[in-house]
Each structure stands twice: as structure tokens, then as C-alpha cells.
Motif scaffolding. Sequence first.
Motif, PDB file in Angstrom:
ATOM      1  N   PRO A  46      81.662  14.846  87.958  1.00 20.28           N
ATOM      2  CA  PRO A  46      81.886  13.658  87.128  1.00 20.28           C
ATOM      3  C   PRO A  46      80.626  12.830  86.905  1.00 20.28           C
ATOM      4  N   ALA A  47      79.643  12.922  87.804  1.00 19.65           N
ATOM      5  CA  ALA A  47      78.416  12.146  87.636  1.00 19.65           C
ATOM      6  C   ALA A  47      77.639  12.577  86.398  1.00 19.65           C
ATOM      7  N   LEU A  48      77.864  13.798  85.929  1.00 20.43           N
ATOM      8  CA  LEU A  48      77.149  14.304  84.758  1.00 20.43           C
ATOM      9  C   LEU A  48      77.649  13.672  83.467  1.00 20.43           C
ATOM     10  N   ASP A  49      78.869  13.151  83.469  1.00 26.63           N
ATOM     11  CA  ASP A  49      79.397  12.506  82.264  1.00 26.63           C
ATOM     12  C   ASP A  49      78.505  11.360  81.823  1.00 26.63           C
ATOM     13  N   ALA A  50      77.994  10.594  82.778  1.00 22.90           N
ATOM     14  CA  ALA A  50      77.159   9.434  82.455  1.00 22.90           C
ATOM     15  C   ALA A  50      75.788   9.847  81.923  1.00 22.90           C
ATOM     16  N   LEU A  51      75.398  11.105  82.126  1.00 27.51           N
ATOM     17  CA  LEU A  51      74.105  11.591  81.632  1.00 27.51           C
ATOM     18  C   LEU A  51      74.222  12.233  80.265  1.00 27.51           C
ATOM     19  N   ASP A  52      75.449  12.404  79.764  1.00 27.97           N
ATOM     20  CA  ASP A  52      75.657  13.030  78.461  1.00 27.97           C
ATOM     21  C   ASP A  52      75.317  12.015  77.367  1.00 27.97           C
ATOM     22  N   ALA A  53      74.499  12.435  76.419  1.00 18.37           N
ATOM     23  CA  ALA A  53      73.997  11.504  75.394  1.00 18.37           C
ATOM     24  C   ALA A  53      74.997  11.297  74.268  1.00 18.37           C
ATOM     25  N   PHE A  54      76.214  10.922  74.611  1.00 25.03           N
ATOM     26  CA  PHE A  54      77.223  10.684  73.588  1.00 25.03           C
ATOM     27  C   PHE A  54      77.075   9.280  73.007  1.00 25.03           C
ATOM     28  N   VAL A  55      77.620   9.090  71.812  1.00 31.01           N
ATOM     29  CA  VAL A  55      77.509   7.803  71.133  1.00 31.01           C
ATOM     30  C   VAL A  55      78.175   6.712  71.981  1.00 31.01           C
ATOM     31  N   GLY A  56      77.443   5.646  72.227  1.00 33.03           N
ATOM     32  CA  GLY A  56      77.976   4.524  72.993  1.00 33.03           C
ATOM     33  C   GLY A  56      77.581   4.533  74.453  1.00 33.03           C
ATOM     34  N   ASN A  57      76.970   5.619  74.930  1.00 36.02           N
ATOM     35  CA  ASN A  57      76.553   5.687  76.322  1.00 36.02           C
ATOM     36  C   ASN A  57      75.297   4.827  76.519  1.00 36.02           C
ATOM     37  N   LEU A  58      75.353   3.850  77.405  1.00 42.17           N
ATOM     38  CA  LEU A  58      74.242   2.920  77.645  1.00 42.17           C
ATOM     39  C   LEU A  58      73.488   3.222  78.931  1.00 42.17           C
ATOM     40  N   ASN A  59      73.826   4.307  79.578  1.00 44.10           N
ATOM     41  CA  ASN A  59      73.119   4.675  80.798  1.00 44.10           C
ATOM     42  C   ASN A  59      71.637   4.882  80.485  1.00 44.10           C
ATOM     43  N   PRO A  60      70.710   4.284  81.252  1.00 44.75           N
ATOM     44  CA  PRO A  60      69.279   4.407  80.934  1.00 44.75           C
ATOM     45  C   PRO A  60      68.716   5.808  81.139  1.00 44.75           C
ATOM     46  N   ILE A  61      69.393   6.644  81.887  1.00 46.68           N
ATOM     47  CA  ILE A  61      68.927   8.025  82.087  1.00 46.68           C
ATOM     48  C   ILE A  61      69.955   8.969  81.480  1.00 46.68           C
TER      49      ILE A  61
ATOM     50  N   VAL B  81      63.107  22.105  74.121  1.00 44.67           N
ATOM     51  CA  VAL B  81      64.434  21.667  74.558  1.00 44.67           C
ATOM     52  C   VAL B  81      65.336  21.502  73.352  1.00 44.67           C
ATOM     53  N   ALA B  82      66.547  22.038  73.426  1.00 44.88           N
ATOM     54  CA  ALA B  82      67.482  21.999  72.299  1.00 44.88           C
ATOM     55  C   ALA B  82      68.777  21.314  72.708  1.00 44.88           C
ATOM     56  N   TYR B  83      68.668  20.310  73.569  1.00 45.41           N
ATOM     57  CA  TYR B  83      69.869  19.661  74.099  1.00 45.41           C
ATOM     58  C   TYR B  83      70.567  18.784  73.060  1.00 45.41           C
ATOM     59  N   PHE B  84      71.895  18.920  72.999  1.00 43.97           N
ATOM     60  CA  PHE B  84      72.757  17.998  72.259  1.00 43.97           C
ATOM     61  C   PHE B  84      74.007  17.777  73.090  1.00 43.97           C
ATOM     62  N   SER B  85      74.615  16.619  72.935  1.00 35.83           N
ATOM     63  CA  SER B  85      75.733  16.237  73.785  1.00 35.83           C
ATOM     64  C   SER B  85      76.957  17.103  73.544  1.00 35.83           C
ATOM     65  N   SER B  86      77.869  17.052  74.471  1.00 36.38           N
ATOM     66  CA  SER B  86      79.131  17.754  74.324  1.00 36.38           C
ATOM     67  C   SER B  86      79.851  17.252  73.082  1.00 36.38           C
ATOM     68  N   GLY B  87      80.373  18.163  72.270  1.00 33.77           N
ATOM     69  CA  GLY B  87      81.066  17.782  71.050  1.00 33.77           C
ATOM     70  C   GLY B  87      80.174  17.654  69.848  1.00 33.77           C
ATOM     71  N   ASP B  88      78.854  17.804  70.006  1.00 33.78           N
ATOM     72  CA  ASP B  88      77.938  17.724  68.872  1.00 33.78           C
ATOM     73  C   ASP B  88      77.901  19.070  68.155  1.00 33.78           C
ATOM     74  N   LEU B  89      77.819  19.052  66.832  1.00 36.16           N
ATOM     75  CA  LEU B  89      77.770  20.290  66.057  1.00 36.16           C
ATOM     76  C   LEU B  89      76.445  21.017  66.200  1.00 36.16           C
ATOM     77  N   ARG B  90      75.491  20.423  66.855  1.00 35.45           N
ATOM     78  CA  ARG B  90      74.213  21.064  67.121  1.00 35.45           C
ATOM     79  C   ARG B  90      74.070  21.309  68.626  1.00 35.45           C
ATOM     80  N   PRO B  91      73.184  22.223  69.017  1.00 38.43           N
ATOM     81  CA  PRO B  91      72.354  23.065  68.169  1.00 38.43           C
ATOM     82  C   PRO B  91      73.165  24.213  67.576  1.00 38.43           C
ATOM     83  N   ALA B  92      72.686  24.738  66.462  1.00 36.94           N
ATOM     84  CA  ALA B  92      73.298  25.905  65.845  1.00 36.94           C
ATOM     85  C   ALA B  92      72.407  27.114  66.098  1.00 36.94           C
ATOM     86  N   ILE B  93      72.988  28.291  66.132  1.00 33.65           N
ATOM     87  CA  ILE B  93      72.187  29.473  66.448  1.00 33.65           C
ATOM     88  C   ILE B  93      71.145  29.751  65.375  1.00 33.65           C
TER      89      ILE B  93
END
Length: 561
Positions: A206-221, A273-285
Motif C-alpha cells: 500500500p505504501a506504493l500508492d502514494a508514489l504513483d504519479a496520479f492526478v491529484g497526488n501531492l506527495n513530494p516523492i 525511463v518510460a514511467y507513467f502512472s497506473s491507468g495512464d494510456l501511456r507508454p505505448a509499445i
Amino acid sequence: MNTIKKKSMHVAVMAGLAAIGAAGTAEAVHISPDGLGQVLVFPYYTVRGGQNTLITLINTQNNTKIVKIRFLEGKNSREVLDFNIFMSPADVWTGAVIQTALGAKVVSNDNTCVTPSDLFRETRTDSNNVQFLNEFKNYQYGSNNGLIDNASMSSLDRSREGYFEVIEMGVIDDDLIDTGVTAATTAATVTGHIKHNSAGVPANCPALDALDAFVGNLNPIQFPNTGATIVPVGNLTQPPRGGLAGRASIINPTTGANYSYSPTAFDAWTNSVAYFSSGDLRPAIYEAFPATSNVFTSAGVVTTTWPATVQGQRDAMSATMMRNTVINEFILDAATASKTDWVVTFPTKRAYVGLVTAGQATPPFSQNFPNSNNLGSCDPYGFSVFNREEGPVGSSPLLLPPVSPLPPAVGPAAGAALCWEANVVPFKGPLAADSLLASTNTSVLLSSIYSTVNGATTVGGSATSPAPIGRGTQGPNGYFIINFNNTVVSAVAPFSNAQTLVAPAAGTTRTPLGGAPGAAFAATYNGLPVVGFMVHNYQNAGVSSQYGGLVDHKFTRSITP
């Protein structure tokens, strides 16, 4: 130049890598000959006909990977679900696609960390308060956001078959590159959350949820934190390193049939690095970076540098899969009630075909996906069909067999077309019951081919022409060739491009095995970017069970001049 896959291909790849490495162009996306890579493409999943699709993913390396898993429906590659998993060194993730009342969903009892962490608990519905998080959604093709293709194709039933892709987006910093104390401490904390303990359970998913760059996440890391985002914590995430492996199994619990296959693996897909948050349509192959492709052939390595644009990245990925023919068997023995289906999938087609827009698509594909009918986006093909005694279509069993190699494909024939992005081609007949995979994404063969491969002697009361292939002692069995690079205009495919991908002028080199790259030239990749396999069955008389088999397609390539 025409080239065909041979037994020495692995040697060719190794020699080619050594040669192009010396030339400084080894960082180019390519199909991995060893089945390990940064990207895995699984050509087909289904829950139709009482079947389930089981999935296994393996991290074969000693690093912690962030991996995107994306499911796409088979008609026009609209995403129905994606999520991220965090694979510790030597980790294995397993899951399954199963049917729901309206569509399908992914289930898993694996301990590997996933975001969102409650994805598989089925305790939370989505933002529309309609479906559980792990259920497939029709938001990318349904009427709820105006992207409806056709009223007859907007339901969740469409999500019950398609294909899926697995993308390594990066690894958690293992301190091999960044030696900063802050970065190392942060990475150690994150990998500590992910690592399985002696009981096989990660410490704190569950600690990884706060690190996911989803819209509205204000966690500094947040991921990716490569030293230039949010706060300067150094390389929390580093570029992918490959080493992903996988397997899928289409299983029918009622009949016992099991069709297992390995995905097509791609390596050197990206060096960033090709990171995008869970639920993002990117990255595409189709976002290969840099936009350079390597294609290994029996005559050497063909390397193309495409434009440094999104279109160039797309073309680089497609070039690795460009094939001008698809070759495989069909088995239709009446005594064993055998059926044969081919899966023919175009993983990058969605990057060339306009959404809900009629008209001509971007080459190498022919037709956009219209929203005025349910015929799909069609590409014509030619074909050849042969029995097991070297008898081609139209040959007489009284004649001597032809000299090998056999002549090129007969056709193309008007009406022969593949109209979806994940196509199922049933060889038994045009009805739904004729599809071994119970598919509704069928691109049916012509009636004349059905009568030929099934060994019928008459069609509509008159003799078949050409002669049926099911003759002699071998029954209605043989092999079939789909031939691309056609410019046929037909009622099914009114828009027709020459199925080619044209590389930039002076953008391509050919490196012979053990040699140096030749002069740069303008290459044309003929055909379509395609992957897939064949499935067939045998019914044991008197026993209520089936035996299933799966055979990967064989291909030829044509890269000219």
C-alpha cells in the motif's frame, strides 16, 4: 531482398549484434531471439466459449522493475484495463482473464505489489461507481465518452477477446548509477516495500500508492523521480534493462483443451525511463526510443534510423514486425472433429488507423476504422493453400508434384481481408461454431477456400474449381500462406495502400554477417507488422475431452532494394 527465417537465425543475430555494436548502432529496438525483453506482446486473450486466459510474467534479472500491463480489445485496440506491477528480483506474477456477467476481468491471488494496491480485492468500484477496479471497461469505445464506433459494438461483450502488452517502464535505482545518499536511501526504502519476505509476502505494497504519479497526488516523492522532478532525490527510477519473460494459456475447463504460448519479446525498446502512472494510456509499445530499428535476417542485419518524431518511433517498432507472408498449417480431419483457427494480430495498427473516422489510413495499413458500420478496418491479402502431398490449389492428384520451392501466392482475391486488430481466422467454416476459439473477431476465408481446404467436391450443386485439397490419404490438411503487399480494391476493402513502410532516404544500412555496414540506402519494408499463432484440436472418439495444440506462425520478410 527477400529473406526467410532459418535455423541459423540465432547465429545471425549474435553475429549481427557484434557487427553493429562496433558501428555504434546497437541501441535499436528489435525482436529478441531469446524470448527475453523490455516489452512483451501477447497476441490474444479470450474468455469466450467457456475459456479462460492464464498469464505468467517473470523477472529474470537481479533488479526491481516497474511494469505496465495493458489489455486491449481486439477490434480496434481500445484499452479496456491497465495497471502497474512491481517485480522484485526473480519475481513471478500470475493472473487470469475470466468472464463476468457482461464482459471480463483480471483476477490474481499473487502477492506481487500492484497499483492500485486494492485492484484485485473487488471492494472498490471505479470513479463512475459502476464496475470493480479489475473489470474491463468500455470507456474508450463506448457511448459514454462519445467514442462509440457503432451501436452494435459498444457493449462490454467486445472486451471479451483481444490482446495484451507488457512494458517495462524502468527499474528502481540499485545505486549502480546514482550514488547519492538521499537517492540510495529512498530507493532502498521503496525496494524494501516490494521485496518478498521469508513468507513470500512484500513488506508494504500500500505504501506504493502514494508514489504513483496520479492526478491529484501531492506527495513530494513520486515515480519516476529521475533527478529533475518533484524534489531532487536523484535517480529513484532508471531506464529498463530487459529480462522480462512470460507465458499465456487459453484453457477450456470443460473440454480440457489448453493452448499455451510465449509472447513476442522486444529488446532495446527504450534507453530512457518510460514511467507513467497506473491507468495512464501511456507508454505505448509504438513509442520506441531512440527511433531506430534492427531487423535480423539470414543475410545480415538491416538497421534503419527513422525520424526523431512520434511517427518515427511508431515506424521503428513496426519495422521489427514487418512481414510479407504468414505461414502455418491447418488440420481439419473429420475423424477427429478437428478445427483450426489462426490468430493474426497487428500490435501497432492503432497508431496508423484513425479512430471513428472513415477513409484511408496511414501506410502500411489500408483503411481507417469507420463509425458508420461494423465491418472494421480492412486490409486485403493474397493466399496460397497446399495439401500435405505438395498439391497446390487447382492441381490434379494424377499429376506429378511440382518442384520445390513452390510458386508464389495465388491471388489476391477480392474479398479476402483482415478487418480487426486481433483477428481470428477459422478454417472450418464461416459460422461462429466453426471457430475453435469461439471468436467474434473473425475475418472469414472465402467460401471457395472453405470448400477447398475442407475437401468438398461440390459447391451449390456444381463441381468445385479449384479442386478440393482433401484427397489421397492425408485428408483435408495442409498449409496456408497469407500474402501481404497487395493493392487490391474490393467491396470489403475499398481503400487500398501498397502495404509498405518506406524508410527515410539514406536512412538504412545492411550489415552482412561478420562484415561492416554497407552503403546507406532508402529501404522499403513490404507487408504488415504482424504476430500470431495457429491453434488446432483433436477430439478423441468416445471420450469427452479434446487435445489442443498451438504452433507459432512462420514468416518471410521482404526489405527492398
